[in-house]
Design a protein around this motif. Structure first.
Motif, PDB file in Angstrom:
ATOM      1  N   UNK A 166      51.505  97.898  16.057  1.00  0.00           N
ATOM      2  CA  UNK A 166      52.145  96.650  15.621  1.00  0.00           C
ATOM      3  C   UNK A 166      53.271  96.899  14.631  1.00  0.00           C
ATOM      4  N   UNK A 175      49.403  93.981  11.089  1.00  0.00           N
ATOM      5  CA  UNK A 175      49.508  92.742  11.863  1.00  0.00           C
ATOM      6  C   UNK A 175      48.285  92.555  12.760  1.00  0.00           C
ATOM      7  N   UNK A 176      47.751  93.661  13.249  1.00  0.00           N
ATOM      8  CA  UNK A 176      46.601  93.570  14.154  1.00  0.00           C
ATOM      9  C   UNK A 176      45.367  93.004  13.459  1.00  0.00           C
ATOM     10  N   UNK A 187      40.800  85.347  17.952  1.00  0.00           N
ATOM     11  CA  UNK A 187      41.636  84.633  18.918  1.00  0.00           C
ATOM     12  C   UNK A 187      43.088  85.073  18.824  1.00  0.00           C
ATOM     13  N   UNK A 188      43.429  85.846  17.801  1.00  0.00           N
ATOM     14  CA  UNK A 188      44.768  86.437  17.745  1.00  0.00           C
ATOM     15  C   UNK A 188      45.808  85.600  17.047  1.00  0.00           C
ATOM     16  N   UNK A 189      45.821  84.319  17.317  1.00  0.00           N
ATOM     17  CA  UNK A 189      46.911  83.498  16.790  1.00  0.00           C
ATOM     18  C   UNK A 189      46.451  82.750  15.543  1.00  0.00           C
ATOM     19  N   UNK A 208      51.180  83.122  12.855  1.00  0.00           N
ATOM     20  CA  UNK A 208      51.604  83.494  14.202  1.00  0.00           C
ATOM     21  C   UNK A 208      52.010  82.254  14.996  1.00  0.00           C
ATOM     22  N   UNK A 210      55.303  80.792  13.704  1.00  0.00           N
ATOM     23  CA  UNK A 210      56.475  81.551  14.164  1.00  0.00           C
ATOM     24  C   UNK A 210      56.811  81.170  15.604  1.00  0.00           C
ATOM     25  N   UNK A 211      55.781  81.005  16.412  1.00  0.00           N
ATOM     26  CA  UNK A 211      56.019  80.633  17.807  1.00  0.00           C
ATOM     27  C   UNK A 211      56.577  79.213  17.911  1.00  0.00           C
ATOM     28  N   UNK A 231      55.601  88.867   9.527  1.00  0.00           N
ATOM     29  CA  UNK A 231      54.391  88.049   9.366  1.00  0.00           C
ATOM     30  C   UNK A 231      53.470  88.672   8.319  1.00  0.00           C
ATOM     31  N   UNK A 281      58.223  76.366  24.326  1.00  0.00           N
ATOM     32  CA  UNK A 281      57.903  77.485  23.438  1.00  0.00           C
ATOM     33  C   UNK A 281      57.823  78.770  24.266  1.00  0.00           C
ATOM     34  N   UNK A 282      58.087  79.875  23.606  1.00  0.00           N
ATOM     35  CA  UNK A 282      58.258  81.109  24.376  1.00  0.00           C
ATOM     36  C   UNK A 282      56.929  81.771  24.757  1.00  0.00           C
ATOM     37  N   UNK A 284      55.908  85.133  22.855  1.00  0.00           N
ATOM     38  CA  UNK A 284      55.610  85.200  21.431  1.00  0.00           C
ATOM     39  C   UNK A 284      54.168  85.551  21.098  1.00  0.00           C
ATOM     40  N   UNK A 285      53.258  85.223  22.009  1.00  0.00           N
ATOM     41  CA  UNK A 285      51.850  85.514  21.695  1.00  0.00           C
ATOM     42  C   UNK A 285      51.678  87.011  21.454  1.00  0.00           C
ATOM     43  N   UNK A 288      53.821  88.232  18.168  1.00  0.00           N
ATOM     44  CA  UNK A 288      53.322  87.817  16.849  1.00  0.00           C
ATOM     45  C   UNK A 288      52.004  88.511  16.513  1.00  0.00           C
ATOM     46  N   UNK A 289      51.341  89.053  17.515  1.00  0.00           N
ATOM     47  CA  UNK A 289      50.083  89.746  17.244  1.00  0.00           C
ATOM     48  C   UNK A 289      50.251  91.261  17.174  1.00  0.00           C
ATOM     49  N   UNK A 290      51.501  91.692  17.223  1.00  0.00           N
ATOM     50  CA  UNK A 290      51.731  93.137  17.170  1.00  0.00           C
ATOM     51  C   UNK A 290      51.382  93.840  18.465  1.00  0.00           C
ATOM     52  N   UNK A 291      51.410  93.089  19.559  1.00  0.00           N
ATOM     53  CA  UNK A 291      51.017  93.672  20.848  1.00  0.00           C
ATOM     54  C   UNK A 291      52.198  93.834  21.798  1.00  0.00           C
ATOM     55  N   UNK A 292      53.392  93.835  21.249  1.00  0.00           N
ATOM     56  CA  UNK A 292      54.539  94.200  22.080  1.00  0.00           C
ATOM     57  C   UNK A 292      54.370  95.628  22.551  1.00  0.00           C
ATOM     58  N   UNK A 320      56.013 102.998  21.425  1.00  0.00           N
ATOM     59  CA  UNK A 320      54.568 102.724  21.503  1.00  0.00           C
ATOM     60  C   UNK A 320      53.927 103.487  22.659  1.00  0.00           C
TER      61      UNK A 320
END
Lengths: 163, 283, 804
Positions: free
Chosen positions: A37, A77-78, A84-86, A90, A93-94, A109, C21-22, C25-26, C29-33, C38
């Motif tokens: 992340x 960030x992880x 649930x992640x969000x 988060x 931001x979305x 973040x 909404x994009x 982004x999920x 925003x969670x660092x999972x790009x 990587x």
């Protein structure tokens, strides 16, 4: 090169790894612990893409040696959101289009999280000043600032509701 | 940008740290927050075989505020800013610390590291000169105290011997008006020019004034003459011009990406004038 | 769904015009790009370069013995190792060639000399330090004008005796090309006889796209099946595959190029870099995956720069201010190799859009490309092929002319705009502008900012300044730009011979969801979100049920990639056209199911309805199922479509930007008080994303205009190699933006969209720069070069005598 036995608490879990003292925290996290992340942007502590939370402080993990963090508590960030992640940040931001390429986002973040811990009711000026250690090349910051201000009010509202 | 290898030491006490320094001589360097040292190491501009991390030494921490202020060398910029007693006693410190780098760097960057490494771009050295602080150095033969105004020889060259550690900064509790005025290109940049002013007054006239300038020579510059030019005045245009003229005699800026010498000298005068005005207004 | 109203069904699609909404982004925003660094593979090696310390030197020797002896070092590659493969040089996109590894000499600081392959990046860095390079320094040229002098040092010895280059005659050993457009004689005659001529040199300095993620790749040669896989930061993955095949001789069918998530591109990731070639060779040689990731200094010093155009202009007008002609000569500093990323036939890109938004009867442009001891590149940094330079040039020339005429430049623009009824408009330099309504946009912008009141305030400020009441000046920066984007028609636009079409392939699944794949690649633009919106409106399938995939050459159809604001104009059009093919087949299926003739059906949001019988219809979901579930006479099963779209013309987005700033005459510090941006990008697909693009592009414009540059000293040392000195503004310095729009659809684009990503950079730079100039206009300033950092603004004030 002699390696050291590094023990950390990362995202709430105790972890151990062997590494050289000179390894940078960002490389320990990304290469040894598979936490990709946080990113590498400038390598001279200007851009903040590598920001993680260390012992309650936002730090640039590209400018910290592994040896210095022995025993530290790290949140990346992880580890910021629940299963649930969000989390609130988060989602905010979305909702406010506070990211584009996503490369600076984990650092943003993570930094915003600490900023709101220290200042739950920031003004726009305080957000801009408090986020000035994180560069973004895509958004022009306007929607990042909006997202953080909105997250602050959400977090405050849920705190009030809980009381 | 990958640093070279080094042997890492994390002593728990000042004597232990000094022992490592004595043993390894110029192959050893102390590290505090690391935000000056680590980028240099990553660019391999310096070679350090033994890195002595001071973070576990409790005696290097702590802030005490009395008639004399004592700040442990490992105190971070963040701690300087958020320490209520210190901010009340020496508001100039927090005003300046907020203009150093960015939030992340301020969490780790220490006042000791900032004053001790002798980087002319750092803000704290000029500030320490302005406040007439003294640096407490511990070495193999004991502890000595050096006035900040006597500490700096040249870029990265200071009174501190290689086997000494800066343990604390002490300063008399200041009074009166203060200001730190810094022009920079952006957050995270060193100063194009910066001025620190601390002054007292009696009956609307300046009684004492101390002026120091940052990043305008290869050392921080305390301009005794600039301060003297203000004493007895009400900081009107004539006095300010005299102080600026005196200060310009004492600085010797070099050209860099921030601009040529002529520009820096001009801006130095402007920021000093503004710092004087703000300090005077706070009397 | 059947109970929903028409409007509810439209809203449910989240199609065109929705601020959806994009979907990206999920994970971000969670660092999972999943960015290239990587990627981790078993046994992966790391490669990195020994780079030149000097800007011009002969390489006497390279001693790698200590490095090779270091445990963990696998090999060190030099030019001699690549020569047998013919890979020590590589072709550039501009018809030149470039050293992959120094072949006898180096031509810029940071040039690649040797490639070290090691077990990890730490060992690699240690090995690089152990390599000793012996240089013989040669005289350095960093000034393109000096480079063209008779006795200038010879930079490109490999071109000795070659009087012809890829774009015609070379007139000097450091000359690359001369490119001319328009009517030279006619323009010069108009200039000679004009009432008023304003002449000025306008410099657009060298800068760099500097995406937050640097360039890099992972190459993996599978020796068992002979397949090469290359993951990397590629804005044009298909082109990279073609180039990799041409260079290596491996058939394209055995090469897979993947662009994973990309951390910003802005043009920096269009080119093919030595790192990619060396990683591929290293993987072939070692049989192991090899990763190369440049660091920030490498990125700023060695991968593609942008701009560096010296533009000499003459603009002629009547005494009333009607422009009668425009003449321009550009000295273009291309650095050590001509590695510009432009369509092949356009060595100066689309610079000839420099007549801007104005009806100029005659014009001429000549461009001379020059070699210097600087890094190669010349990419379009958030720009469509030199359009930023062109827009800056004309918007400065308008201001210079206004000064000469003693006119307000807002009025000067107004009387020279191409009028609405003139579209499609044929420009003097050969472009056909598709659509526009400049006067409406301009009036809206001037009203929005309260232009007259601002001018009154400025006049008062000048009076106060002169009276000694203030040291602050006020500048009002006007900019009206017309872009040319969406390259482009295959008949005149290609890259390495590949026509600049783009593509979309759609599969509708039996249950009514869909997968669409495109030849483009997002670097933050949100393609996965917006292309689904185009398709939702075209096919009636909700955007949330459409998956967009890009960037994998094994699965995506061939396309030319994402840069030059071409994704929406070209791939967006392909998407709409493919969607229409789906709908055409769906209509036949619906007709069969409803037992009517095709022509008896009409489309209604997400269904075909029997005309006049609203209760008889088939939804796209039902039709999709039928496509797989029923044998329909005369129709193949399935519901898929492919479109390769060759646009008939470019699109011409435009806009009006106005910046107000206050300038401290004593320190040179400029405070941006407000920035208003009106964009007309034709049909608006996702207003939220458009606004985000404008914020970001305007911020890059702010940086470029106010401080960002790649600077060299006379020895050719790059002075701006870290983010301490290379200006990327933080949230603190960055201004607040107000966005606005008009909407003039493109007549030739299937959905009328024009593209927007680069407009704010193209139009923003002149707005910021003109504001600086405008603040000093009352004191006699005509022209001062960017970047307008503190000391350069201070210098203006100083030279105008404002420091007493």
């Amino acid at each position: 090169m002699s390696k050291m036995h590094l023990k950390l608490k990362v995202n709430g879990k105790s972890v151990e790894t062997l590494c050289e003292p000179r390894e940078l925290l960002i490389h320990v996290l990304r290469e040894r612990l598979n936490l990709t992340g946080p990113h590498i942007g400038c390598e001279t502590s200007h851009c903040g893409a590598c920001t993680v939370d260390m012992n309650g402080m936002s730090v640039k993990s590209c400018t910290v040696f592994a040896a210095q963090v022995q025993g530290a508590e790290i949140t990346t960030i992880e580890g910021l959101a629940g299963p649930d992640g969000m989390g609130v940040l988060q989602t905010s931001f979305r909702e406010h289009h506070g990211l584009q390429c996503g490369y600076c986002t984990p650092g943003m973040i993570t930094r915003a999280h600490r900023l709101l811990q220290e200042n739950p009711n920031p003004t726009e000026e305080e957000v801009r000043f408090g986020m000035a250690g994180n560069l973004c090349r895509c958004t022009g910051y306007q929607n990042i600032v909006k997202a953080i201000l909105h997250a602050a009010s959400e977090l405050n509202a849920s705190k009030e509701a809980a009381q | 940008m990958i640093p070279n290898t080094f042997e890492y030491h994390r002593p728990k006490t000042i004597p232990d740290a000094l022992a490592v320094l004595t043993q390894h001589g110029d192959e050893a360097r102390v590290i505090a927050g690391g935000h000056s040292l680590i980028p240099v190491m990553k660019q391999r501009l310096t070679d350090i075989a033994h890195l002595v991390d001071l973070q576990d030494i409790a005696d290097l921490r702590g802030i005490s505020v009395g008639d004399t202020i004592r700040i442990g060398a490992m105190t971070t910029q963040h701690a300087l800013i958020t320490h209520a007693g210190l901010s009340a006693a020496v508001p100039l410190l927090a005003e300046a610390a907020l203009q150093i780098a960015d939030p992340q760097v301020r969490y780790l960057g220490t006042i000791g590291g900032n004053v001790a490494n002798g980087d002319p771009g750092n803000d704290m050295p000029g500030l320490m000169m302005c406040l007439d602080a003294a640096f407490v150095l511990s070495g193999p033969t004991g502890t000595r105290t050096i006035a900040a105004r006597d500490f700096y020889f040249g870029a990265y060259s200071t009174e501190r011997a290689e086997d000494e550690i800066l343990v604390a900064i002490e300063m008399p509790r200041p009074s009166g008006g203060y200001a730190y005025e810094k022009q920079k290109r952006k957050i995270g940049d060193y100063a194009t020019a910066a001025a620190a002013v601390q002054m007292t007054a009696v009956a609307g006239r300046v009684a004492t004034a101390s002026v120091a300038m940052t990043n305008l020579s290869d050392v921080p510059v305390w301009s005794a003459a600039a301060g003297a030019a203000l004493v007895g005045t009400d900081c009107g245009p004539v006095a300010v011009n005299a102080a600026v003229a005196a200060m310009l005699e004492d600085i010797n800026p070099g050209a860099d990406n921030r601009g040529p010498v002529e520009f820096k000298r001009h801006v130095a005068g402007v920021v000093l004038g503004r710092a004087i005005a703000r300090a005077f207004s706070r009397l | 769904m059947n109970d929903l109203s028409h409007d509810q069904r439209v809203a449910g699609l989240k199609g065109l015009g929705s601020s959806r909404k994009r979907v990206e982004d999920a994970r971000f925003t969670q660092g999972k790009g999943n960015y290239v660094d990587d990627i981790k593979m078993p046994d992966m090696l790391f490669g990195d370069f020994v780079r030149s310390q000097y800007a011009h030197a002969r390489i006497r020797s390279v001693d790698t013995s200590k490095a090779v002896a270091l445990p963990g070092v696998i090999a060190v590659l030099q030019a001699a190792d690549l020569a047998p493969l013919g890979l020590h040089w590589m072709p550039t996109l501009a018809g030149d060639k470039q050293m992959v590894l120094a072949d006898g000499k180096v031509l810029f600081q940071g040039q690649e000399i040797a490639f070290v392959i090691a077990e990890d990046r730490y060992i690699c860095a240690d090995a690089i330090e152990l390599i000793e390079v012996e240089y013989e320094e040669l005289p350095v040229v960093v000034d393109p004008f000096k480079a063209l002098q008779p006795g200038a040092p010879v930079l490109r010895e490999d071109l000795a005796g070659q009087t012809k280059g890829a774009h015609g005659e070379r007139i000097h050993h450091n000359h690359i090309f001369r490119w001319e457009v328009g009517d030279k004689e006619g323009t010069e005659a108009v200039v000679a006889g004009a009432d008023v001529v304003a002449e000025e040199m306008v410099y657009y300095h060298r800068t760099h796209p500097c995406p937050l993620e640097t360039c890099g790749c992972v190459a993996s040669m599978d020796k068992i099946n002979g397949k090469l896989t290359l993951w990397g930061t590629f804005q044009a993955p298909h082109v990279v595959r073609t180039v990799a095949s041409l260079l290596s001789g491996i058939p394209e069918s055995s090469i897979r190029v993947v662009s994973p998530d990309i951390g910003g591109g802005f043009g920096n990731k269009v080119g093919v870099y030595p790192g990619y070639v060396c990683a591929i060779v290293a993987s072939i040689v070692t049989g192991r995956p090899v990763k190369w990731i440049e660091d920030r200094m490498d990125n700023l010093m060695a991968t593609a720069f942008a701009r560096d155009y010296w533009m000499q202009g003459k603009i002629a007008a009547t005494a009333e201010g009607k422009i009668t002609g425009l003449w321009c000569h550009v000295t273009a500093d291309h650095g050590a190799f001509d590695a510009c990323a432009d369509p092949t036939k356009f060595p100066a890109g689309f610079f000839s859009i420099c007549t801007g938004s104005y009806d100029i009867p005659v014009a001429y442009v000549g461009v001379d490309g020059v070699y210097t001891n600087k890094a190669p590149g010349g990419v379009a940094y958030r720009c469509s092929f030199r359009v930023t330079e062109a827009a800056y040039f004309i918007e400065r020339m308008i201001e210079v002319l206004a000064i000469k005429l003693g006119m307000d430049s807002a009025e000067l623009r107004r009387i020279n705009f191409i009028r609405k009824e003139q579209f499609p408009y044929q420009s003097a330099l050969g472009w056909e502008y598709d659509s526009g309504d400049y006067h409406t946009a301009w009036d809206k912008a001037l009203n929005a900012v309260g232009y007259d009141a601002l001018r009154a305030e400025q006049a008062q400020r000048v009076a106060d300044f002169k009276a000694g009441k203030t040291r602050s000046l006020m500048g009002i920066g006007l900019s009206f730009f017309t872009e040319i984007v969406g390259a482009g028609p295959v008949k005149n636009c290609d890259i390495l011979g590949m026509g600049m079409f783009d593509s979309c392939e759609i599969r509708i699944h039996p249950t009514g969801s869909a997968l669409a794949r495109l030849g483009t690649i997002s670097q933050g633009q949100g393609h996965a979100t917006t292309f689904a919106q185009i398709l939702a409106t075209e096919t009636g399938i909700p955007a949330d049920q459409i998956t967009i995939e890009e960037g994998d050459t094994d699965t995506a159809p061939y396309g030319l990639g994402t840069y030059g604001s071409r994704s929406t104009p070209v791939a967006g059009a392909a998407t709409a056209m493919a969607g229409r093919k789906i709908r055409a087949k769906a209509q036949m299926i619906a007709a069969y199911l409803l037992e009517v003739h095709d022509n008896d059906l009409e489309w209604d949001v997400d269904r075909f309805v029997v005309k006049g019988v609203p209760e008889r219809f088939k939804t796209m979901k039902e039709i999709a199922y039928a496509a797989y579930n029923q044998a329909i006479p005369g129709l193949e099963p399935g519901l898929e479509a492919v479109s390769y779209y060759d646009p008939p013309n470019m699109t011409y987005p435009f806009g009006a930007y106005i910046c107000v700033m206050d300038i401290d005459a004593d320190t040179g510090v400029a405070d941006i008080r407000s920035f208003y941006a009106l964009d007309d990008c034709g049909t608006r697909i996702n207003p939220m994303i458009i606004e985000g693009q404008v914020h970001g592009g305007a911020t890059e414009a702010f940086a470029i205009a106010m401080g960002q540059e790649i600077a060299y000293d006379e020895m050719g040392n790059c002075m701006t190699g870290t983010l301490m000195d290379f200006f990327l503004p933080t949230a603190w310095e960055t201004p607040h933006y107000t966005t606005d729009f008009t909407e003039t659809p493109s007549p030739h684009h299937p959905i009328g969209a024009k593209g927007v990503g680069e407009s704010p950079n193209v139009g923003g730079v002149p707005a910021f720069s003109n504001a600086v100039h405008d603040a000093f206009r009352p004191f006699g300033l005509t022209q001062s070069h960017m970047p307008h950092d503190h000391w350069r603004i201070w210098r203006i004030a100083n030279q105008l005598g404002l420091h007493g």
